[in-house]
Design a protein around this motif. Sequence first.
Motif, PDB file in Angstrom:
ATOM      1  N   PRO A  42     -18.034 -13.883 -10.471  1.00 16.99           N
ATOM      2  CA  PRO A  42     -17.692 -14.225 -11.862  1.00 16.99           C
ATOM      3  C   PRO A  42     -17.266 -13.009 -12.669  1.00 16.99           C
ATOM      4  O   PRO A  42     -17.622 -11.873 -12.346  1.00 16.99           O
ATOM      5  N   THR A  43     -16.510 -13.277 -13.722  1.00 23.43           N
ATOM      6  CA  THR A  43     -15.999 -12.187 -14.565  1.00 23.43           C
ATOM      7  C   THR A  43     -16.411 -12.377 -16.026  1.00 23.43           C
ATOM      8  O   THR A  43     -15.679 -12.016 -16.941  1.00 23.43           O
ATOM      9  N   ASP A  44     -17.574 -12.958 -16.231  1.00 21.26           N
ATOM     10  CA  ASP A  44     -18.072 -13.134 -17.597  1.00 21.26           C
ATOM     11  C   ASP A  44     -18.546 -11.794 -18.153  1.00 21.26           C
ATOM     12  O   ASP A  44     -18.950 -10.897 -17.396  1.00 21.26           O
ATOM     13  N   TRP A  45     -18.546 -11.666 -19.485  1.00 18.00           N
ATOM     14  CA  TRP A  45     -19.046 -10.444 -20.108  1.00 18.00           C
ATOM     15  C   TRP A  45     -20.522 -10.279 -19.756  1.00 18.00           C
ATOM     16  O   TRP A  45     -21.325 -11.204 -19.892  1.00 18.00           O
ATOM     17  N   GLY A  46     -20.870  -9.101 -19.292  1.00 17.09           N
ATOM     18  CA  GLY A  46     -22.244  -8.846 -18.862  1.00 17.09           C
ATOM     19  C   GLY A  46     -22.377  -8.780 -17.349  1.00 17.09           C
ATOM     20  O   GLY A  46     -23.410  -8.339 -16.834  1.00 17.09           O
ATOM     21  N   CYS A  47     -21.330  -9.205 -16.622  1.00 19.78           N
ATOM     22  CA  CYS A  47     -21.383  -9.136 -15.155  1.00 19.78           C
ATOM     23  C   CYS A  47     -21.141  -7.704 -14.692  1.00 19.78           C
ATOM     24  O   CYS A  47     -20.501  -6.906 -15.391  1.00 19.78           O
ATOM     25  N   ASP A  48     -21.660  -7.384 -13.537  1.00 21.58           N
ATOM     26  CA  ASP A  48     -21.406  -6.076 -12.942  1.00 21.58           C
ATOM     27  C   ASP A  48     -20.055  -6.143 -12.236  1.00 21.58           C
ATOM     28  O   ASP A  48     -19.813  -7.068 -11.452  1.00 21.58           O
ATOM     29  N   LEU A  49     -19.168  -5.213 -12.510  1.00 22.78           N
ATOM     30  CA  LEU A  49     -17.846  -5.240 -11.879  1.00 22.78           C
ATOM     31  C   LEU A  49     -17.971  -4.981 -10.381  1.00 22.78           C
ATOM     32  O   LEU A  49     -18.594  -4.013  -9.955  1.00 22.78           O
ATOM     33  N   LYS A  50     -17.371  -5.862  -9.592  1.00 20.27           N
ATOM     34  CA  LYS A  50     -17.384  -5.734  -8.141  1.00 20.27           C
ATOM     35  C   LYS A  50     -16.115  -5.028  -7.673  1.00 20.27           C
ATOM     36  O   LYS A  50     -15.174  -4.813  -8.447  1.00 20.27           O
ATOM     37  N   THR A  51     -16.086  -4.692  -6.387  1.00 21.53           N
ATOM     38  CA  THR A  51     -14.929  -3.976  -5.842  1.00 21.53           C
ATOM     39  C   THR A  51     -13.633  -4.736  -6.079  1.00 21.53           C
ATOM     40  O   THR A  51     -12.600  -4.144  -6.412  1.00 21.53           O
ATOM     41  N   GLU A  52     -13.660  -6.063  -5.917  1.00 24.73           N
ATOM     42  CA  GLU A  52     -12.436  -6.851  -6.118  1.00 24.73           C
ATOM     43  C   GLU A  52     -11.952  -6.745  -7.566  1.00 24.73           C
ATOM     44  O   GLU A  52     -10.739  -6.700  -7.818  1.00 24.73           O
ATOM     45  N   HIS A  53     -12.896  -6.675  -8.507  1.00 30.32           N
ATOM     46  CA  HIS A  53     -12.517  -6.517  -9.918  1.00 30.32           C
ATOM     47  C   HIS A  53     -11.925  -5.134 -10.168  1.00 30.32           C
ATOM     48  O   HIS A  53     -10.917  -4.987 -10.870  1.00 30.32           O
TER      49      HIS A  53
ATOM     50  N   HIS B  40     -24.684  -3.321 -31.896  1.00 33.37           N
ATOM     51  CA  HIS B  40     -25.084  -4.727 -31.878  1.00 33.37           C
ATOM     52  C   HIS B  40     -23.950  -5.573 -32.457  1.00 33.37           C
ATOM     53  O   HIS B  40     -23.218  -5.133 -33.335  1.00 33.37           O
ATOM     54  N   PRO B  41     -23.764  -6.835 -31.983  1.00 30.87           N
ATOM     55  CA  PRO B  41     -24.640  -7.554 -31.063  1.00 30.87           C
ATOM     56  C   PRO B  41     -24.352  -7.317 -29.582  1.00 30.87           C
ATOM     57  O   PRO B  41     -25.143  -7.700 -28.727  1.00 30.87           O
ATOM     58  N   GLU B  42     -23.187  -6.698 -29.234  1.00 27.84           N
ATOM     59  CA  GLU B  42     -22.862  -6.553 -27.819  1.00 27.84           C
ATOM     60  C   GLU B  42     -23.833  -5.616 -27.106  1.00 27.84           C
ATOM     61  O   GLU B  42     -24.205  -5.830 -25.973  1.00 27.84           O
ATOM     62  N   ARG B  43     -24.208  -4.570 -27.754  1.00 25.35           N
ATOM     63  CA  ARG B  43     -25.106  -3.553 -27.223  1.00 25.35           C
ATOM     64  C   ARG B  43     -24.587  -2.986 -25.896  1.00 25.35           C
ATOM     65  O   ARG B  43     -24.864  -3.500 -24.821  1.00 25.35           O
ATOM     66  N   THR B  44     -23.858  -1.906 -26.005  1.00 26.69           N
ATOM     67  CA  THR B  44     -23.295  -1.243 -24.832  1.00 26.69           C
ATOM     68  C   THR B  44     -23.877   0.158 -24.691  1.00 26.69           C
ATOM     69  O   THR B  44     -24.499   0.686 -25.610  1.00 26.69           O
ATOM     70  N   ALA B  45     -23.637   0.734 -23.540  1.00 27.66           N
ATOM     71  CA  ALA B  45     -24.084   2.099 -23.262  1.00 27.66           C
ATOM     72  C   ALA B  45     -22.869   3.010 -23.148  1.00 27.66           C
ATOM     73  O   ALA B  45     -21.779   2.582 -22.751  1.00 27.66           O
ATOM     74  N   ALA B  46     -23.060   4.267 -23.499  1.00 31.78           N
ATOM     75  CA  ALA B  46     -21.973   5.255 -23.430  1.00 31.78           C
ATOM     76  C   ALA B  46     -21.821   5.711 -21.986  1.00 31.78           C
ATOM     77  O   ALA B  46     -22.140   6.833 -21.614  1.00 31.78           O
TER      78      ALA B  46
END
Length: 484
Positions: A347-358, A391-397
């Motif tokens: 899946p490619t939803d926001w919050g997913c870990d990007l896989k090699t195919e992505h 916030h609200p996405e809360r991301t890391a640098a």
Amino acid sequence: MFQAVTKTLSVASTTSACRGILLGIRHYCKKTPTKLRVSQALSGADLGANVKVQGWVRSVRPQKANVFLHVNDGSSLQPLQVVAGAELNDPLLTFGSAVEVSGILKKSPHKKQPVELEAEQITVIGECTPVDFPFKIKERHGLEYIRQFPHLRCRTNAFSSLLRIRSEATTAVHSYFRENDFVQIHTPIITSNDCEGAGELFQVKPSGPEIVEDEYFFSVPAFLTVPGQLHLEVISGAFSRVYTFGPTFRAENSQSRRHLAEFYMVEAEISFTESIEDLTKVMENMFKSATEHVLAHCVEDVDLFHKHVTPGHRDTVDAMMKSSFPVITYTEAVDILNRSSEKFTFPTDWGCDLKTEHEKYLVKHCGNAPVFVTDYPYDLKPFYARDNQDHPERTAAAVDLLVPGVGELCGGSLREERLDLLSARLEEAGLEDTYSWYLDLRRFGSVPHGGFGLGFERYLQCILGVDNIKDVIPFPRFSHSCLL
């Protein structure tokens, strides 16, 4: 009459003795051959000299009056041609045998080779039975085939070229950091730090008749290092630019062409930085500096890969060197994936870990050039990644460098230097006691800092176009692998 004969014999004896003395003097005064590497001989600097070369026979071509050999010692892709009289031919002189050849280095009459060695003596040092030897003289063996013989594959052209490239790339990495005022740090291989979130670990336990079962040698569990990052962070409290380059271990039970249990990592840490851009500049500059060095110093070896192993990949490398690596955020990356007509397995939803195919799709979308992806979801990153507090996405640098054919090559982040936020996250994960020392780094003279790690084998895959990571390391360690 008797006197005359005696006189004649006396003169003859004296003449014979003088000749013997002269021959002895000539033998004594004869210059010892100069020992040369094959690469030195091919340079032609010692033309006309009496030289000695030691190496392995790559081909044998006997003729009626002469025998022609190609000898290589690993110092060059090109072998040295040896020309010898038929009397020097030896039944033991076969493909794969080790030899020592002495003679005169001369200019070759053939345009394809600058010099040749006119042999005066050939000694077979180590025999080789060509019938049993897994590599054949006139066959071009693929990487998959030679991978079956990890103890012998360094004898092939492709893998010997890889090892020379790997050596030069190592030099290039160290040169980049030295020229940019980084201090090299030797981080430990055995550590009690599991660097939470970095992967499965190999636990180290003592072995011996006097060792009590389940007894810890260091009184606490010890592991083979995953990254050296946390140790670099310790040193970055006194040095503003540090790096390490050494073995790393992951106990992933994987047979894939992307994973190894033992591999090499280049890691750097930079103090007094509050910008992801400071990290991306170092990543891009190091990549281009090292690649430029390799392309300049390993011309023939790189050409072998780009012409015969991965045809056409040189165009990709040249494009990478000319382009400025674009930067997109994780949110933009997910949007690109969701708007794609590509059918992804994961899946490619926001919050997913990007896989090699992505990752590979994003690289192609950006013109098949390296691309930085920044600002990942906070929950995807380890405790030390700096909270963007957006916030609200809360991301890391955090930032990853994605490259053609490989996917993720580098991963890094700004480190969380704010004691209250770091303490809260460690407490939330139940790691506050384990990492009390890490909190001390923030209590005593802490500064904003960040760093990254680069997988060295993946870097070699990237510039050479090699598909399987096991083909760019001398002795691949992976799940269920054969250990020499």
